[in-house]
Design a protein around this motif. Sequence first.
Motif, PDB file in Angstrom:
ATOM      1  N   GLY A 188      40.386  41.496  48.997  1.00  0.00           N
ATOM      2  CA  GLY A 188      40.986  40.174  49.090  1.00  0.00           C
ATOM      3  C   GLY A 188      40.015  39.014  49.074  1.00  0.00           C
ATOM      4  O   GLY A 188      40.419  37.881  49.274  1.00  0.00           O
ATOM      5  N   PHE A 226      43.869  38.491  44.931  1.00  0.00           N
ATOM      6  CA  PHE A 226      44.792  39.624  44.976  1.00  0.00           C
ATOM      7  C   PHE A 226      45.490  39.748  43.631  1.00  0.00           C
ATOM      8  O   PHE A 226      45.936  38.754  43.060  1.00  0.00           O
ATOM      9  CB  PHE A 226      45.843  39.489  46.077  1.00  0.00           C
ATOM     10  CG  PHE A 226      46.667  40.737  46.229  1.00  0.00           C
ATOM     11  CD1 PHE A 226      46.122  41.871  46.802  1.00  0.00           C
ATOM     12  CD2 PHE A 226      47.968  40.793  45.769  1.00  0.00           C
ATOM     13  CE1 PHE A 226      46.856  43.047  46.916  1.00  0.00           C
ATOM     14  CE2 PHE A 226      48.717  41.947  45.878  1.00  0.00           C
ATOM     15  CZ  PHE A 226      48.161  43.085  46.463  1.00  0.00           C
ATOM     16  N   ALA A 283      48.700  41.515  41.957  1.00  0.00           N
ATOM     17  CA  ALA A 283      49.962  42.181  42.289  1.00  0.00           C
ATOM     18  C   ALA A 283      50.152  43.444  41.456  1.00  0.00           C
ATOM     19  O   ALA A 283      49.751  43.510  40.297  1.00  0.00           O
ATOM     20  CB  ALA A 283      51.130  41.232  42.075  1.00  0.00           C
ATOM     21  N   THR A 284      50.785  44.438  42.071  1.00  0.00           N
ATOM     22  CA  THR A 284      51.076  45.696  41.374  1.00  0.00           C
ATOM     23  C   THR A 284      52.533  45.776  40.946  1.00  0.00           C
ATOM     24  O   THR A 284      52.987  46.819  40.471  1.00  0.00           O
ATOM     25  CB  THR A 284      50.747  46.887  42.283  1.00  0.00           C
ATOM     26  OG1 THR A 284      51.494  46.778  43.500  1.00  0.00           O
ATOM     27  CG2 THR A 284      49.256  46.919  42.615  1.00  0.00           C
ATOM     28  N   ASN A 286      48.680  41.167  50.728  1.00  0.00           N
ATOM     29  CA  ASN A 286      48.983  42.283  49.838  1.00  0.00           C
ATOM     30  C   ASN A 286      50.372  42.864  50.062  1.00  0.00           C
ATOM     31  O   ASN A 286      50.738  43.862  49.451  1.00  0.00           O
ATOM     32  CB  ASN A 286      47.903  43.374  49.906  1.00  0.00           C
ATOM     33  CG  ASN A 286      47.878  44.121  51.218  1.00  0.00           C
ATOM     34  OD1 ASN A 286      48.638  43.816  52.140  1.00  0.00           O
ATOM     35  ND2 ASN A 286      46.989  45.087  51.324  1.00  0.00           N
ATOM     36  N   ARG A 287      51.176  42.235  50.920  1.00  0.00           N
ATOM     37  CA  ARG A 287      52.599  42.571  51.031  1.00  0.00           C
ATOM     38  C   ARG A 287      53.460  41.545  50.288  1.00  0.00           C
ATOM     39  O   ARG A 287      54.596  41.814  49.928  1.00  0.00           O
ATOM     40  CB  ARG A 287      53.037  42.579  52.498  1.00  0.00           C
ATOM     41  CG  ARG A 287      52.300  43.570  53.378  1.00  0.00           C
ATOM     42  CD  ARG A 287      53.023  44.879  53.460  1.00  0.00           C
ATOM     43  NE  ARG A 287      52.465  45.706  54.510  1.00  0.00           N
ATOM     44  CZ  ARG A 287      51.634  46.716  54.314  1.00  0.00           C
ATOM     45  NH1 ARG A 287      51.242  47.028  53.080  1.00  0.00           N
ATOM     46  NH2 ARG A 287      51.172  47.418  55.323  1.00  0.00           N
ATOM     47  N   TYR A 299      50.651  42.995  59.574  1.00  0.00           N
ATOM     48  CA  TYR A 299      50.282  43.887  58.474  1.00  0.00           C
ATOM     49  C   TYR A 299      50.755  45.313  58.717  1.00  0.00           C
ATOM     50  O   TYR A 299      50.961  46.090  57.781  1.00  0.00           O
ATOM     51  CB  TYR A 299      48.766  43.851  58.290  1.00  0.00           C
ATOM     52  CG  TYR A 299      48.246  44.720  57.181  1.00  0.00           C
ATOM     53  CD1 TYR A 299      48.726  44.575  55.888  1.00  0.00           C
ATOM     54  CD2 TYR A 299      47.259  45.672  57.418  1.00  0.00           C
ATOM     55  CE1 TYR A 299      48.247  45.367  54.850  1.00  0.00           C
ATOM     56  CE2 TYR A 299      46.768  46.462  56.393  1.00  0.00           C
ATOM     57  CZ  TYR A 299      47.268  46.311  55.112  1.00  0.00           C
ATOM     58  OH  TYR A 299      46.792  47.090  54.096  1.00  0.00           O
ATOM     59  N   ASN A 356      41.594  44.481  45.108  1.00  0.00           N
ATOM     60  CA  ASN A 356      42.697  44.663  46.051  1.00  0.00           C
ATOM     61  C   ASN A 356      42.309  45.542  47.229  1.00  0.00           C
ATOM     62  O   ASN A 356      42.931  45.489  48.284  1.00  0.00           O
ATOM     63  CB  ASN A 356      43.899  45.311  45.354  1.00  0.00           C
ATOM     64  CG  ASN A 356      44.634  44.340  44.460  1.00  0.00           C
ATOM     65  OD1 ASN A 356      44.234  43.192  44.312  1.00  0.00           O
ATOM     66  ND2 ASN A 356      45.716  44.796  43.853  1.00  0.00           N
ATOM     67  N   THR A 357      41.318  46.389  47.038  1.00  0.00           N
ATOM     68  CA  THR A 357      40.914  47.338  48.076  1.00  0.00           C
ATOM     69  C   THR A 357      39.428  47.160  48.382  1.00  0.00           C
ATOM     70  O   THR A 357      38.684  46.568  47.591  1.00  0.00           O
ATOM     71  CB  THR A 357      41.168  48.787  47.622  1.00  0.00           C
ATOM     72  OG1 THR A 357      40.442  49.027  46.401  1.00  0.00           O
ATOM     73  CG2 THR A 357      42.651  49.020  47.360  1.00  0.00           C
TER      74      THR A 357
END
Length: 379
Positions: A310, A201, A203-204, A165-166, A141, A277-278
């Motif tokens: 998550g 999650f 996605a952005t 989250n990557r 991470y 997400n956070t």
Amino acid sequence: MPNSITSIGDHAFHGCTGLKSITIPSNVTTIGKDAFSLCTGLKSITIPNSVTSIGNNAFQDCRELESVIIGNSVTSIGNYAFGDCNSLTSIIIPHSVTSIGGAAFYNCSTLTSVIIDNSITSIGNNAFDGCSSLTDITIPYSVTTMGNYVFRNCSSLTSIYVHFNRLAEWANGPLSDNKAQLATKLTANAAGTAKYSTYYFGATVSTKPNLVADENTTVYKAKQKDASTLTLTTIDDRIIPDATAVVLKTTEDEIVLRYTETAPAGDFTDNILEGSNTNKDIGSETYYVLGLSGGNIGFYEFTGSVLAAGKAYIPATSLDGMSARGLTLEEEDGETTGIESLTPTLSQGEGAVYDLQGRRVENPTKGIYIVNGKKVVIR
């Protein structure tokens, strides 16, 4: 080499084809560019803890090099540092290293094992390009900068494990050529004979990825059945759409979720689960999270102050008629999940019957109860 040596300069041993071994003194702090390039007879090298940097092309084309031990003070591995070292089979990147240069292990065609510690923040372009024997790799991470074509021509590569989250960001960016290999791992927590986790999650990025769970994992959505029960519904194709919270049950210690471009078939419109997400400060609100209580797997009132990113949760405001501090889980067909030591039926004379909230029940119907300190189920 005498102990008085503190650095090995650029091109110091370049092209010394007869050099088969060398001991680097413990006072050396830097290895310059091309220092040992084209030392085609060199079979092993130990880089002492005193060394802090390995220069560009330092060991490039050392084609007989089979073993490299990198000391735990090295902070950077230069561009092409071990390029074309095609006898190298494994490498451990120590905790001290923060950057792996471009093409650092280019065309290391027999490299099968790479262990990267969680101090790495950047991996350069083409870092493992041509590592055709590499089958899987875990990117920690801590890596925030990923170059292009890092795993190009890695023909045996089946899995690139990244933090969830990557995944979306890199699938749409530097690892777009490796979407089929991208995956994330989740740790499963034991609950009786099964193991559970939750996932969320959103996605952005513009192209939203879906994830498909491995064959050992069951994917569930959840909806409220009554004041003390959640009903779990199996998602048959195991595909989790972007920004969708789910419950996961497995027989293994880890759950693997893989990137997929297959459209999900499951209907999540009645799914009561949510996520973030956070990390989420809950303030004065009440939330329910997956956990164990009295041997029962369920969603129970969260007693902390920050919900983990998550993970799935249920806001109390989404629940109807709650009469307990939690909700146990049952399959859609009514089968209770994650509860051990259940007696199949109640018998005459077994004693007082209580529900899971400790209230005495005179005429129990279908459900789970406490009798003589034990859980029983009426089907």
